[in-house]
Design an enzyme around this catalytic site. Structure first.
Site, mmCIF file in Angstrom:
data_model
loop_
_atom_site.group_PDB
_atom_site.id
_atom_site.type_symbol
_atom_site.label_atom_id
_atom_site.label_comp_id
_atom_site.label_asym_id
_atom_site.label_seq_id
_atom_site.Cartn_x
_atom_site.Cartn_y
_atom_site.Cartn_z
ATOM 1 N N ASP A 1 5.646 -1.082 -6.752
ATOM 2 C CA ASP A 1 4.677 -1.644 -5.827
ATOM 3 C C ASP A 1 5.328 -1.793 -4.436
ATOM 4 O O ASP A 1 6.197 -2.897 -3.699
ATOM 5 C CB ASP A 1 4.570 -3.138 -6.273
ATOM 6 C CG ASP A 1 3.337 -3.989 -5.387
ATOM 7 O OD1 ASP A 1 2.464 -2.986 -4.639
ATOM 8 O OD2 ASP A 1 3.046 -4.895 -5.263
ATOM 9 N N CYS B 1 6.710 -30.373 22.835
ATOM 10 C CA CYS B 1 6.104 -30.521 21.564
ATOM 11 C C CYS B 1 6.859 -31.237 20.414
ATOM 12 O O CYS B 1 7.963 -30.501 20.161
ATOM 13 C CB CYS B 1 5.453 -28.983 21.226
ATOM 14 S SG CYS B 1 4.454 -28.987 19.494
ATOM 15 N N CYS C 1 -2.651 -26.762 19.971
ATOM 16 C CA CYS C 1 -1.361 -27.269 19.187
ATOM 17 C C CYS C 1 -2.232 -28.311 18.488
ATOM 18 O O CYS C 1 -2.152 -29.195 18.975
ATOM 19 C CB CYS C 1 -0.164 -27.452 19.784
ATOM 20 S SG CYS C 1 1.121 -28.101 18.841
ATOM 21 N N CYS D 1 0.725 -31.234 19.809
ATOM 22 C CA CYS D 1 0.617 -31.753 21.440
ATOM 23 C C CYS D 1 -0.591 -31.325 22.248
ATOM 24 O O CYS D 1 -0.716 -31.694 23.366
ATOM 25 C CB CYS D 1 1.933 -31.232 21.960
ATOM 26 S SG CYS D 1 1.820 -29.500 22.262
ATOM 27 N N LYS E 1 -3.203 -2.147 -14.042
ATOM 28 C CA LYS E 1 -2.627 -3.339 -13.136
ATOM 29 C C LYS E 1 -2.078 -4.400 -14.084
ATOM 30 O O LYS E 1 -3.225 -4.923 -14.815
ATOM 31 C CB LYS E 1 -3.290 -3.645 -12.102
ATOM 32 C CG LYS E 1 -3.798 -2.714 -10.950
ATOM 33 C CD LYS E 1 -2.830 -3.115 -10.002
ATOM 34 C CE LYS E 1 -3.637 -2.791 -8.656
ATOM 35 N NZ LYS E 1 -3.037 -3.276 -7.609
ATOM 36 N N GLU F 1 4.440 5.683 -16.969
ATOM 37 C CA GLU F 1 5.648 5.313 -15.935
ATOM 38 C C GLU F 1 5.302 3.875 -15.355
ATOM 39 O O GLU F 1 4.073 3.375 -15.438
ATOM 40 C CB GLU F 1 5.399 6.185 -14.754
ATOM 41 C CG GLU F 1 5.813 7.503 -15.197
ATOM 42 C CD GLU F 1 5.249 8.453 -13.952
ATOM 43 O OE1 GLU F 1 5.221 8.141 -12.806
ATOM 44 O OE2 GLU F 1 5.122 9.732 -14.265
ATOM 45 N N TYR G 1 8.248 9.947 -7.942
ATOM 46 C CA TYR G 1 7.447 10.104 -9.317
ATOM 47 C C TYR G 1 6.393 11.341 -9.197
ATOM 48 O O TYR G 1 5.678 11.447 -10.361
ATOM 49 C CB TYR G 1 6.584 8.831 -9.695
ATOM 50 C CG TYR G 1 5.952 8.188 -8.586
ATOM 51 C CD1 TYR G 1 4.774 8.846 -7.737
ATOM 52 C CD2 TYR G 1 6.253 6.981 -7.773
ATOM 53 C CE1 TYR G 1 4.191 8.292 -6.742
ATOM 54 C CE2 TYR G 1 5.725 6.428 -6.947
ATOM 55 C CZ TYR G 1 4.622 7.075 -6.332
ATOM 56 O OH TYR G 1 4.058 6.569 -5.152
ATOM 57 N N LYS H 1 4.321 1.364 -12.399
ATOM 58 C CA LYS H 1 3.627 1.447 -11.148
ATOM 59 C C LYS H 1 4.452 0.590 -10.075
ATOM 60 O O LYS H 1 4.660 -0.768 -10.046
ATOM 61 C CB LYS H 1 2.359 1.128 -10.966
ATOM 62 C CG LYS H 1 1.521 1.298 -9.809
ATOM 63 C CD LYS H 1 -0.015 1.206 -10.095
ATOM 64 C CE LYS H 1 -0.750 1.401 -8.889
ATOM 65 N NZ LYS H 1 -0.349 0.446 -7.750
ATOM 66 N N ARG I 1 1.905 7.506 3.877
ATOM 67 C CA ARG I 1 0.367 7.989 3.227
ATOM 68 C C ARG I 1 -0.813 7.985 4.361
ATOM 69 O O ARG I 1 -1.528 8.852 4.118
ATOM 70 C CB ARG I 1 0.028 6.794 2.128
ATOM 71 C CG ARG I 1 -1.326 7.291 1.320
ATOM 72 C CD ARG I 1 -1.561 6.126 0.438
ATOM 73 N NE ARG I 1 -3.066 5.795 0.543
ATOM 74 C CZ ARG I 1 -4.012 6.306 -0.289
ATOM 75 N NH1 ARG I 1 -3.194 7.287 -1.074
ATOM 76 N NH2 ARG I 1 -5.155 6.237 -0.231
ATOM 77 N N GLU J 1 37.359 3.048 1.049
ATOM 78 C CA GLU J 1 37.577 4.458 1.192
ATOM 79 C C GLU J 1 36.253 5.266 1.708
ATOM 80 O O GLU J 1 36.543 6.119 2.326
ATOM 81 C CB GLU J 1 37.997 5.156 0.084
ATOM 82 C CG GLU J 1 39.355 4.569 -0.767
ATOM 83 C CD GLU J 1 39.289 5.109 -2.068
ATOM 84 O OE1 GLU J 1 40.188 6.130 -2.438
ATOM 85 O OE2 GLU J 1 38.927 4.374 -3.039
ATOM 86 N N PHE J 2 35.097 4.835 1.180
ATOM 87 C CA PHE J 2 33.803 5.373 1.611
ATOM 88 C C PHE J 2 33.754 5.318 2.932
ATOM 89 O O PHE J 2 33.402 6.392 4.043
ATOM 90 C CB PHE J 2 32.879 4.887 0.825
ATOM 91 C CG PHE J 2 31.426 5.502 1.267
ATOM 92 C CD1 PHE J 2 31.112 6.626 0.421
ATOM 93 C CD2 PHE J 2 30.749 5.180 2.176
ATOM 94 C CE1 PHE J 2 29.787 7.280 0.624
ATOM 95 C CE2 PHE J 2 29.489 5.687 2.531
ATOM 96 C CZ PHE J 2 28.943 6.796 1.628
ATOM 97 N N ASP J 3 34.112 4.136 3.709
ATOM 98 C CA ASP J 3 33.967 3.830 5.099
ATOM 99 C C ASP J 3 34.861 4.927 5.804
ATOM 100 O O ASP J 3 34.618 5.175 6.982
ATOM 101 C CB ASP J 3 33.942 2.369 5.299
ATOM 102 C CG ASP J 3 32.781 1.532 4.875
ATOM 103 O OD1 ASP J 3 31.653 2.079 4.494
ATOM 104 O OD2 ASP J 3 32.866 0.316 4.758
HETATM 105 S S1 IVH Z 1 1.346 9.079 -8.947
HETATM 106 C C1 IVH Z 1 -2.339 11.472 -7.561
HETATM 107 N N1 IVH Z 1 3.270 7.301 -10.176
HETATM 108 O O1 IVH Z 1 0.222 3.832 -6.590
HETATM 109 C C2 IVH Z 1 -1.521 10.489 -8.039
HETATM 110 N N2 IVH Z 1 1.803 6.532 -8.189
HETATM 111 O O2 IVH Z 1 -3.112 4.312 -6.340
HETATM 112 C C3 IVH Z 1 -0.349 10.168 -7.087
HETATM 113 N N3 IVH Z 1 2.259 4.256 -7.351
HETATM 114 O O3 IVH Z 1 -0.628 5.528 -4.063
HETATM 115 C C4 IVH Z 1 0.415 8.775 -7.477
HETATM 116 N N4 IVH Z 1 4.039 4.070 -8.784
HETATM 117 O O4 IVH Z 1 1.897 4.702 -4.090
HETATM 118 C C5 IVH Z 1 2.083 7.482 -9.287
HETATM 119 N N5 IVH Z 1 4.760 6.160 -11.094
HETATM 120 C C6 IVH Z 1 3.856 6.089 -9.883
HETATM 121 C C7 IVH Z 1 3.436 5.342 -8.979
HETATM 122 C C8 IVH Z 1 2.454 5.335 -8.242
HETATM 123 C C9 IVH Z 1 3.368 3.545 -7.802
HETATM 124 C C10 IVH Z 1 1.614 4.022 -6.334
HETATM 125 C C11 IVH Z 1 1.348 5.143 -5.203
HETATM 126 C C12 IVH Z 1 -0.054 5.561 -5.138
HETATM 127 C C13 IVH Z 1 -0.838 4.268 -5.907
HETATM 128 C C14 IVH Z 1 -1.929 4.721 -6.747
#
Ligand code: IVH
Length: 666
Positions: free
Chosen positions: A115, A427, A403, A406, A309, A111, A222, A113, A134, A33-35
């Protein structure tokens, strides 16, 4: 309703369903339906260009315009956070904050972090204006067209949002998407992404937003920024952002004490392994904006926040040697051979070094003691060298020039990280690799021809290319290294049977660079025959949905080489299918249109491939795992109990083979 009203109402409806699906993971209509609604909106917009809106949900499919990225200055610089690795560091942070606030009471927000790669989104009057990476923190690349394809990022906000503000967060590639992407790259012999972070940032920088749309990126936001925002705390801000339609993590906790913070860390240190996206730590922020202002910033980062970390599982071991593998398209992958070492439950003996740049950036020397990590990725990697243990006579590891198989001088394409051996036809691993690919299950599916046998046939000069498979004789195979007549006959039968393999798989089997299973299917369905594909210009190829510039160029180049056209003529003469089977097309229908199927078990009337083909011929989609998006599980004999349980739990209909046959016949 006027056309304009109809367009607006469809946009609103699609935005709502997008939000239900991608932010709340709670779809309320079927994909079909969405499509359909999306197709209708697209049609109306195409017919009535005066109602164009850059924030329309139709804009999320991206386009093929290749645009260099414009550099944009950040209104507020994008800072990074100080890193910590121990509870003691966090206690130090806590005490610094306490002191900075002259002993006032304060709250912290913890929160995850995420990645991925960070992004800054600007909204004016509730409409996404710009998305910027960034970059160096001061200015970044304008990647708006690409970001618009990310379905959980709102193009339009709802509720009582501030007139102008920036939302920051992380763009992520879910593990599942990452694994599938790498599997596809591996099949095409393209260099793999080391982790979802690199894959996400690589994707954001792609030139073609239609390609980005296919990569299914995700995001969490965030951080909100703006002049005179009507909030007193970070937590409030996130709650408000959630109400505007942003995807905000649920893993956020207000903490009053250090022990609350440790609890959060300990919980997520293990629990994060169950998340669909990569995380590498915890971010701790002072909640009150007044207190944030009081604490201020150092030159690089805020004093009111810190990152902790997670400890990646890591081992230290000695580098024995670097060896080099040559893939089927000639790409050279350096591999570190290590003294065996235990790492998160397995013994690691080898780690990938990806390419020459990685070796250079590690400044790798012979006999180095190296750190090996398995950061959730499948292949372990080397993350550093213990310089204190470097021996006096250690020599720098230098990437090879020729290589290893070869001796041909290696080449490197401008702008690409990989070196490759250009000696395609001379090769050995490239020749054998192409044959292995040709006979593999998803290609020609010739049973019994494993890498060892291919090696044997090749080294006995019985095969030098895929065409030679078709002139093999029983005496060639049977008497090689004790294979015997029975297995020999079976292999020959398999080779003969490959004449029944549908064209799209023959096309995939040819091993044209960048032509994986999906692309082969698309090309076959659109152009119908090898001759049409061979004649197509780059423009004609890129006009096909899902075919980008690099695929088109690769296909075009392939068919301009006489040795390839000769090969194809030979394969044609051996009876391989070089066009789509039109009788099959006649058998097709749209009876299963828009429905997603998972196939499990063994069937009476179908092989696994043929039942899948039948589903697709009748308009259905195949998925490999059961989810809330699955419409039917077709259960054969011996369907696994786990699958059954999952289907029941999600309320997905499980049907047997007979019911399935009725569906396509009825
Ligand atoms: S706050 C001024 N919250 O981690 C602070 N950063 O070195 C702004 N990141 O560049 C960042 N999860 O890319 C914030 N829950 C989170 C995050 C987060 C990942 C990343 C972000 C930032 C780096 C911190």
């Amino acid at each position: 309703m006027t056309t304009e009203e109809q367009i607006k109402s469809l946009r609103k409806e699609l935005d709502f369903h997008n939000y239900q699906y991608y932010v709340l993971s709670n779809p309320t209509i079927s994909d079909f339906e969405f499509d359909e609604k999306m197709a209708l909106l697209k049609k109306l917009e195409d017919e009535n260009p005066e109602f164009f809106d850059p924030a329309s949900p139709t804009q999320r499919v991206g386009n093929d315009l290749t645009a260099g990225f414009e550099q944009v200055e950040h209104k507020y610089p994008m800072l990074s956070l100080g890193n910590t690795y121990s509870e003691a560091d966090i206690t130090d942070f806590y005490n610094r904050v306490k002191k900075g606030l002259d002993g006032e009471d304060f709250e912290l927000v913890c929160e995850l972090k995420y990645d991925g790669t960070s992004i800054s989104l600007t909204y004016v009057d509730g409409v996404l204006q710009r998305a910027v990476t960034r970059g160096d923190g001061q200015k970044g690349d304008d990647v708006t067209a690409n970001v618009k394809t990310i379905r959980c990022i709102p193009l339009k906000l709802h509720g009582d949002y501030p007139k102008e503000f920036e939302m920051r967060g992380e763009i992520l590639m879910p593990w599942k998407v990452f694994d599938a992407l790498n599997a596809e790259r591996e099949a095409n012999d393209e260099p793999l992404f080391a982790n979802p972070r690199n894959a996400a940032s690589g994707t954001l920088k792609m030139q073609n937003s239609a390609q980005v749309a296919k990569r299914k990126l995700d995001s969490y936001l965030y951080f909100m920024l703006g002049d005179n925002l009507p909030f007193q705390t970070h937590y409030e801000c996130l709650e408000a952002a959630k109400s505007y339609g942003f995807k905000i993590s649920d893993a956020i906790r207000k903490c009053k004490s250090l022990s609350d913070v440790y609890d959060f860390i300990n919980y997520w240190d293990t629990e994060r392994k169950n998340l669909p996206v990569a995380t590498d730590g915890i971010v701790i922020k002072v909640n009150s904006f007044a207190q944030q202002r009081k604490l201020g910033y150092t030159a690089k980062s805020p004093r009111w926040a810190i990152a902790y970390k997670f400890q990646a599982e890591r081992a230290c071991t000695r580098l024995i040697a670097v060896t080099y593998q040559v893939g089927r398209t000639g790409v050279i992958t350096p591999v570190a051979n290590l003294e065996p070492v235990q790492l998160s439950g397995t013994v690691v003996k080898r780690a990938t070094l990806h390419n020459a740049d990685i070796i250079e950036s590690l400044d790798l020397h012979t006999d180095d003691m190296v750190y090996v990590e398995k950061g959730g990725e499948i292949i372990p990697k080397i993350t550093g060298v213990d310089m204190n243990q470097r021996t006096m006579f250690a020599e720098k590891v230098r990437f090879i020039d020729v290589c290893p198989e070869c001796g041909t001088p290696l080449k490197r394409v401008e702008g690409e990280a990989a070196h490759y051996c250009p000696n395609e036809d001379g090769c050995p691993p490239q020749i054998k690799g192409k044959i292995e690919h040709f006979v593999s299950r998803k290609a020609m599916n010739i049973d019994g021809l494993g890498p060892e046998i291919i090696d044997l046939l090749y080294s006995n000069k019985l095969i030098g290319s895929i065409a030679d498979l078709y002139t093999l004789k029983i005496q060639d195979i049977a008497f090689l290294s004790g294979l015997g007549e029975k297995s020999g006959k079976k292999i020959l039968q398999g080779i003969r049977n490959s004449a029944d393999v549908p064209f799209e798989r023959v096309l995939f089997a040819l091993g044209i660079r960048y032509v994986g299973e999906t692309v082969a299917k698309k090309l076959a369905q659109t152009l119908c025959s090898i001759d049409k594909i061979a004649e197509a210009t780059v423009e004609e190829l890129t006009a096909i949905d899902e075919i980008g510039e690099s695929i088109a160029n690769s296909v075009y180049k392939y068919f301009r080489e006489p040795k390839h056209t000769e090969l194809i003529e030979k394969l044609k003469s051996y009876g391989l299918k070089m066009e789509v089977d039109l009788s099959k097309k006649e058998n097709s229908s749209n009876k299963l249109g828009g429905k997603t199927f998972v196939v499990s078990g063994v069937f009476e009337n179908f092989s696994r491939d043929s039942i899948k083909e039948t589903i697709e011929l009748n308009g259905g989609k195949i998925s490999s795992s059961i989810s809330s998006k699955t419409d039917y599980v077709v259960a054969g004999e011996n369907m696994g109990p786990a699958k059954k349980e999952k289907a029941e739990k999600l309320g997905v209909a499980v049907i047997d083979e007979q019911t399935f046959i009725k569906m396509i016949e009825g």
